[in-house]
Enzyme design. Sequence first.
Site, short mmCIF file in Angstrom:
data_model
loop_
_atom_site.label_atom_id
_atom_site.label_comp_id
_atom_site.label_asym_id
_atom_site.label_seq_id
_atom_site.Cartn_x
_atom_site.Cartn_y
_atom_site.Cartn_z
NE ARG A 88 3.75 -15.68 -9.84
CZ ARG A 88 3.54 -14.77 -8.89
NH1 ARG A 88 3.05 -13.58 -9.22
NH2 ARG A 88 3.80 -15.04 -7.63
CG ASP A 238 -2.70 -15.04 -5.16
OD1 ASP A 238 -2.51 -14.50 -4.05
OD2 ASP A 238 -2.25 -14.59 -6.23
CE LYS A 249 2.94 -12.78 -2.42
NZ LYS A 249 3.75 -13.70 -3.25
#
Length: 353
Positions: A88, A238, A249
């Site tokens: 990711r 993140d 998000k």
Amino acid sequence: MLPTIARENDTVVMIDQRKLPAEEVYVRCKTAAEVARAIKTMVIRGAPAIGVAAAMGIALGTGKSTATGTQKFAAEFYRICELMAATRPTAVNLFWAIERMKRSFGAAAEAGESVDQIKDRLDREADAIHDEDVASCRAIGAFGAAVVPAQATILTHCNAGALATAGYGTALGVIRGAVEAGKRVTVLADETRPFLQGARLTAWELLRDGIETTVITDNMAGAIMRTSRIDLVVVGADRIAANGDTANKIGTYTVAVLAREHGIPFYVAAPLSTIDLATPDGTHIPIEERNAREVTHLRGNRLTPAGALIRNPAFDVTPHHLIAGIITERGIFRAPYTESLKRAFESAAAVGS
Ligand code: MRU
């Protein structure tokens, strides 16, 4: 405390977050490739948790290596690191954890350690990354509690809780810290389309802790801010760029804009491992685009007509001017972030030395 991820003998065990809250099942990864797949397919998710998973996956994979010579062992080690790095792209904790494992490997190699000694060292490093993350979350909770009024309604987006970390959580760590400090907290959890981390995971773990939680769909936040009292918003991150721009998000940016319009302080809670001083601002943060099926289908049922074009960016960037403060394990940092975040690392280095 919730067992998000653990090493057990020759496996890495994690709770399957795709199945919560309906089923509490555990996935046992026996190889590094299985751990990488678990990260990619969201068995485990949340920036700090995927960093811990990658470190444990590297320790697991190298631990099972049959190489006897250090050269072949090193080649396997670096191949596994690449496997983890390809899972990711947005959460910097993943790359931070891989770098830590590489530094540990490099120090062992430089000291002339045997393959078995290096395996032990990598095991210890993975465990340290796990344990330090729990400690950081608890410190974030203790610092964050200070910005929570004695009676508070707090809105959060996505899941930045125990499930998204090695334990306790970042944004939910602030909520837990406030509750532990004796404050009366009620939480509004945005459902967080399309993966529903808020509705499924945040509500599940807060209710387990007996913290009152109201789930709202994402499009209700503005109306509720206008008509009811919300004291603050706290979310995870993140990747936080050097200037404070924060990737989190998808939908976080919308919440931050709404919070500004309604005069509600918007806080980000994250460990230093989420802050990436090498990324100057939010425009340089890679945003993962996930499979369209997450948007077109719900539990196997099609929602959208075949042929409709679909977008599914998993994250957005909230510009730093909308952020009231960044709550870390070293305290709360405020604008101007370019200076304050640099100071955060200087103070961490001073404590570590
Ligand atoms: O796609 P996800 O579920 O991994 O995204 C998670 C988030 O955006 C969290 O808010 C973030 O990773 C912080 S977790 C402490």
